[in-house]
Design a protein around this motif. Sequence first.
Motif, PDB file in Angstrom:
ATOM      1  N   ARG A  30       0.801  -1.227   0.000  1.00 38.38           N
ATOM      2  CA  ARG A  30       0.000   0.000   0.000  1.00 38.38           C
ATOM      3  C   ARG A  30       0.836   1.280   0.000  1.00 38.38           C
ATOM      4  N   ALA A  31       2.144   1.152  -0.299  1.00 34.23           N
ATOM      5  CA  ALA A  31       2.998   2.349  -0.278  1.00 34.23           C
ATOM      6  C   ALA A  31       2.961   3.078  -1.608  1.00 34.23           C
ATOM      7  N   GLY A  32       3.152   4.397  -1.530  1.00 38.16           N
ATOM      8  CA  GLY A  32       3.431   5.213  -2.697  1.00 38.16           C
ATOM      9  C   GLY A  32       4.518   6.185  -2.302  1.00 38.16           C
ATOM     10  N   TRP A  33       5.020   6.914  -3.282  1.00 39.95           N
ATOM     11  CA  TRP A  33       6.055   7.910  -2.987  1.00 39.95           C
ATOM     12  C   TRP A  33       5.665   9.223  -3.623  1.00 39.95           C
ATOM     13  N   GLN A  34       5.455  10.243  -2.815  1.00 43.65           N
ATOM     14  CA  GLN A  34       5.240  11.582  -3.336  1.00 43.65           C
ATOM     15  C   GLN A  34       6.606  12.253  -3.460  1.00 43.65           C
ATOM     16  N   VAL A  35       7.002  12.500  -4.682  1.00 38.08           N
ATOM     17  CA  VAL A  35       8.342  13.023  -4.966  1.00 38.08           C
ATOM     18  C   VAL A  35       8.359  14.524  -4.723  1.00 38.08           C
ATOM     19  N   SER A  36       9.337  14.987  -3.970  1.00 38.71           N
ATOM     20  CA  SER A  36       9.473  16.435  -3.833  1.00 38.71           C
ATOM     21  C   SER A  36      10.921  16.837  -4.041  1.00 38.71           C
ATOM     22  N   TRP A  37      11.122  18.111  -4.206  1.00 40.06           N
ATOM     23  CA  TRP A  37      12.467  18.659  -4.361  1.00 40.06           C
ATOM     24  C   TRP A  37      12.455  20.006  -3.669  1.00 40.06           C
ATOM     25  N   SER A  38      13.615  20.519  -3.369  1.00 38.68           N
ATOM     26  CA  SER A  38      13.611  21.793  -2.657  1.00 38.68           C
ATOM     27  C   SER A  38      14.557  22.776  -3.313  1.00 38.68           C
ATOM     28  N   THR A  39      14.104  24.009  -3.358  1.00 36.51           N
ATOM     29  CA  THR A  39      14.894  25.073  -3.972  1.00 36.51           C
ATOM     30  C   THR A  39      15.301  26.099  -2.917  1.00 36.51           C
ATOM     31  N   GLY A  40      14.972  25.829  -1.668  1.00 35.28           N
ATOM     32  CA  GLY A  40      15.160  26.835  -0.627  1.00 35.28           C
ATOM     33  C   GLY A  40      16.559  26.841  -0.025  1.00 35.28           C
ATOM     34  N   ALA A  41      16.946  28.021   0.489  1.00 34.38           N
ATOM     35  CA  ALA A  41      18.213  28.145   1.201  1.00 34.38           C
ATOM     36  C   ALA A  41      18.207  27.423   2.553  1.00 34.38           C
ATOM     37  N   PRO A  42      17.094  27.438   3.314  1.00 34.41           N
ATOM     38  CA  PRO A  42      17.125  26.738   4.609  1.00 34.41           C
ATOM     39  C   PRO A  42      17.390  25.243   4.467  1.00 34.41           C
ATOM     40  N   GLU A  43      16.773  24.613   3.453  1.00 34.89           N
ATOM     41  CA  GLU A  43      16.990  23.177   3.253  1.00 34.89           C
ATOM     42  C   GLU A  43      18.453  22.905   2.897  1.00 34.89           C
ATOM     43  N   ALA A  44      19.007  23.761   2.027  1.00 32.11           N
ATOM     44  CA  ALA A  44      20.408  23.577   1.629  1.00 32.11           C
ATOM     45  C   ALA A  44      21.333  23.747   2.838  1.00 32.11           C
ATOM     46  N   ALA A  45      21.017  24.722   3.702  1.00 29.39           N
ATOM     47  CA  ALA A  45      21.868  24.971   4.869  1.00 29.39           C
ATOM     48  C   ALA A  45      21.776  23.854   5.892  1.00 29.39           C
ATOM     49  N   ALA A  46      20.653  23.132   5.897  1.00 32.62           N
ATOM     50  CA  ALA A  46      20.499  22.019   6.834  1.00 32.62           C
ATOM     51  C   ALA A  46      21.420  20.860   6.467  1.00 32.62           C
ATOM     52  N   PHE A  47      21.794  20.786   5.200  1.00 28.70           N
ATOM     53  CA  PHE A  47      22.666  19.703   4.743  1.00 28.70           C
ATOM     54  C   PHE A  47      24.093  20.179   4.487  1.00 28.70           C
ATOM     55  N   GLY A  48      24.222  21.432   4.072  1.00 30.18           N
ATOM     56  CA  GLY A  48      25.550  22.000   3.920  1.00 30.18           C
ATOM     57  C   GLY A  48      26.401  21.369   2.839  1.00 30.18           C
ATOM     58  N   ARG A  49      25.771  20.674   1.914  1.00 29.92           N
ATOM     59  CA  ARG A  49      26.548  20.011   0.865  1.00 29.92           C
ATOM     60  C   ARG A  49      26.583  20.799  -0.425  1.00 29.92           C
ATOM     61  N   LYS A  50      25.576  21.640  -0.633  1.00 28.78           N
ATOM     62  CA  LYS A  50      25.515  22.450  -1.850  1.00 28.78           C
ATOM     63  C   LYS A  50      24.592  23.630  -1.589  1.00 28.78           C
ATOM     64  N   GLY A  51      24.642  24.586  -2.487  1.00 32.06           N
ATOM     65  CA  GLY A  51      23.793  25.764  -2.332  1.00 32.06           C
ATOM     66  C   GLY A  51      22.392  25.494  -2.836  1.00 32.06           C
ATOM     67  N   PRO A  52      21.494  26.468  -2.677  1.00 33.41           N
ATOM     68  CA  PRO A  52      20.143  26.308  -3.200  1.00 33.41           C
ATOM     69  C   PRO A  52      20.147  26.168  -4.721  1.00 33.41           C
ATOM     70  N   GLN A  53      19.169  25.427  -5.242  1.00 31.81           N
ATOM     71  CA  GLN A  53      19.085  25.194  -6.687  1.00 31.81           C
ATOM     72  C   GLN A  53      17.827  25.827  -7.238  1.00 31.81           C
ATOM     73  N   GLY A  54      17.859  26.162  -8.526  1.00 33.24           N
ATOM     74  CA  GLY A  54      16.663  26.660  -9.197  1.00 33.24           C
ATOM     75  C   GLY A  54      15.699  25.523  -9.473  1.00 33.24           C
ATOM     76  N   GLU A  55      14.462  25.874  -9.817  1.00 35.80           N
ATOM     77  CA  GLU A  55      13.421  24.875 -10.063  1.00 35.80           C
ATOM     78  C   GLU A  55      13.840  23.869 -11.147  1.00 35.80           C
ATOM     79  N   ALA A  56      14.328  24.372 -12.279  1.00 31.55           N
ATOM     80  CA  ALA A  56      14.644  23.474 -13.395  1.00 31.55           C
ATOM     81  C   ALA A  56      15.722  22.475 -12.987  1.00 31.55           C
ATOM     82  N   ASP A  57      16.732  22.966 -12.284  1.00 34.24           N
ATOM     83  CA  ASP A  57      17.827  22.098 -11.865  1.00 34.24           C
ATOM     84  C   ASP A  57      17.353  21.089 -10.826  1.00 34.24           C
ATOM     85  N   ALA A  58      16.523  21.548  -9.882  1.00 35.35           N
ATOM     86  CA  ALA A  58      16.023  20.644  -8.838  1.00 35.35           C
ATOM     87  C   ALA A  58      15.117  19.564  -9.437  1.00 35.35           C
ATOM     88  N   VAL A  59      14.295  19.951 -10.414  1.00 37.94           N
ATOM     89  CA  VAL A  59      13.413  18.961 -11.048  1.00 37.94           C
ATOM     90  C   VAL A  59      14.246  17.967 -11.868  1.00 37.94           C
TER      91      VAL A  59
END
Lengths: 395, 469
Positions: free
Chosen positions: A128-157
């Motif tokens: 009964r599982a599914g996966w709702q795919v998401s991506w993030s373009t925000g600076a806070p999410e990027a800072a939480a991981f510290g591996r790369k900077g924020p990305q634009g929509e096209a690049d994140a998709v």
Amino acid sequence: MVFPYPDDHTAPRSVHLGIDLTDGGAHPAAWRAVGSQSQRLFDAGRLLELVTTAQRGLLDLVTFDDGFALQPRGRGAVQGRLDAALVASRLAPRSAGIGLVPTIDTTHTEPFHVSKAIATIDHVSAGRAGWQVSWSTGAPEAAAFGRKGPQGEADAVAEADEAVEVVTRLWDSWEDDAEIRDASTGRFIDREKLHYIDHEGIRFAVKGPSITPRSPQGQPPVVVSATSDEALALAARRADVVRVSAVDAGQAAAVRARIRDAAAAAGRDPDTVRVLVDTYVVIGADRASAQARLDLLEDLDGITWDTDSLTHVGTARDLAATVEEWTEGGSADGFHLRPSSLSTDLDAIVDQVVPLLQSAEIFRREYPGTTLRQTLGLERPANRFATAPVARETA
Amino acid sequence: MSTVNPGSRARKQIHLGVHFPGVNNTTVWSDPRSASQIDFSSFEHLARRAEEARLDFFFLAEGLRLREHKGRIHDLDVVGRPDTLPVLAAVAAVTDRIGLAGTINTTFNEPYELARQFATLDILSGGRAAWNLVTSSDAFTGENFRRGGYLPHAERYERAAEVVEVARKLWDSWGDDAVLADRRTGDFLRPDAVRPVDHRGKHAQVSGLFTTPRGPQGHPVLFQAGDSTDGRDFAAATADVVFSAHSTFEAGRTFYDDVKGRLAAHGRARDALKILPATTVVLGDDLQDAQAKAWEIRLQQVPGRTAIAFLEQLWGRDLEEYDPEGPLPDVEPDVDNVSITRGRVRHAADPRAVAAAWRAEAEANDWSIRRLVIEKTARGGFVGTAQQVADDIDRHVQEDASDGFILVPHLTPGGLDEVFDRVVPLLQERGSFRAEYAGTTLREHLGLAAPGRGDDPETADLTSATLVG
């Protein structure tokens, strides 16, 4: 292992209804409504009550939003999140029939981990599982991981696209009958039926196979919200369920046609894609009382509710009529309902809207099978790595 | 517990966990009683039976790449398992009190994600989460991850320590009572209840606000299994539980003394860290019966092909033409071939010397290849009647060879049912093991203190005012 298959030819066609169980409801002030159980927002017991209600209404699936940033401290908004995949898994042993669809980000996560998390929810929920795919373009999410900077929509998709490719290949990296337990030769598995995926992509390389055997659905349904042109293109290529925004039937029909055309252009059968219109729901005994409930929430929030899609403020009967009209007219395969307030609108949907749709004979009276794919009317896909067609039991 | 003589020192309490049968050759899959290692019903069976016996915790191992042997996926042992944390979240739904411990790698996961997953598990289980931290850094496993196998071996504990440090900062960034949910004022969180984290280190750069409320335990219980000097120091500095490999009495006491002796240097009390060796139990009607059963299990665990594969790891070459029931290979190990088996640690520093010693031992005892491998892979464990095993377990604990054990069954999922039914009641009768759970959280089961938040309210308030608003 052989899993049951939907029988598309005899199962009556049903409108598909998903429901968003994020926070206390879709309206930011929902937790402030009477009876909202706001103290129990992160309580497993509350979440189980919600899923049990949705399951009583034979709804297709529930979704849980997630993200790696704390919600901004707006006036009175909910702040705080649980990991959606673990929420779905926590609910699995205590539910049946209903699909459990957590959101998992692709921008900051490892596709290998995503793959085994969703496959495991599929195992513990018996399909009964599914996966709702998401991506993030925000600076806070990027800072939480510290591996790369924020990305634009096209690049994140584009990165999400690559992640979905890797995840779905890993789901197939074990053939269904790879585990043989052959005591005569001492072999637990037939290693010819395990496959390296050898993904060498632009952003990452993943070897495989997965550590987790193929799950009951083989490929748990992939859900994508078509929130941008790039996202719509991704959805048409990759998604089994596409969430769209539309404020009227004409707009819904147009976006559905666009998705189906793009799916066909990508070599897919458009009839294997379910397009659900995001629908915000405020239900009252009559239109005035529904509006009064919304007014109260808006007063608490201090601003007008700004929704981006169909917003129903009215009776259960009117919502059922809209569902019937849009579905019969070919504007949508179904709706992803976003109750303004879970404590009130979810019950109204299940106890009032669903029976009306059943009377109109456009909604199921029982689950057609045990898996989410069966509920969605989607076949269990063959394994892309299987060398020979595997004989299947048919019902 | 009421049977303890008044005035005598209370008996030291035993802590017991169960290890779900894993991807290793302890697990006998060829037995007709052996059920699926994937179906949820197997996890549910072991967890519920362990909870009925009032055990401390249920434990899952993890491996992030399928093992390979001679360049192909190893097919002789159990292969494949579900994802650790979603299984534990599901087990939380079918149990109420038992702790839920999961092995998660610090090299191939990011601290922000780990911290929120464990905080979530702790919340969804009512305070029962534990993290067994492992540090593998090999490039072989790294091939499954976008980060790849970048971490030098020497830095694996350095990264692990930093990952834990960041996770603790994130868990501590929420107050215990952060959620106010005041419908009247509209304050969902208590003002300043969440403070920002700003960590800039060698292995992690994490800044901002954490998404997930603090769990009932504050921090999940931290397990650690490393046996090297680095691993022991790391455990003494950081862990709540050591998952030890030293299950025999003398080796157990030596290890116990060594690790407990390291605690003072970190300002920690001797009982702030529990030492729990992994062990097995075989019960019989009398000692002879139990020993016969134990031998049967050893034969099941080491079929001929498994014995050959084991030798191939040391020899570094294909030995398939050798008869497992015959004498050891006369060829010398290929010392340059270090990658015949991947996905697990190769133990011998000098394969030729080890091979020579094994050959001599096998000749002296007239052992076949299979028999030698059975002897060399013996892990000790408790063998005897229920009374003998209960006496032995209690002696290990009362005499400081351990604080308890992690029980590893050889059958999935019912391999410990007999232990729960026959041994645990004897330990309860003598007052060495709880008859009822006294608390609700794993920390309470283990007698571990709740962690503080490292509060520094003044600076926290200043930064949160600028960042949260």
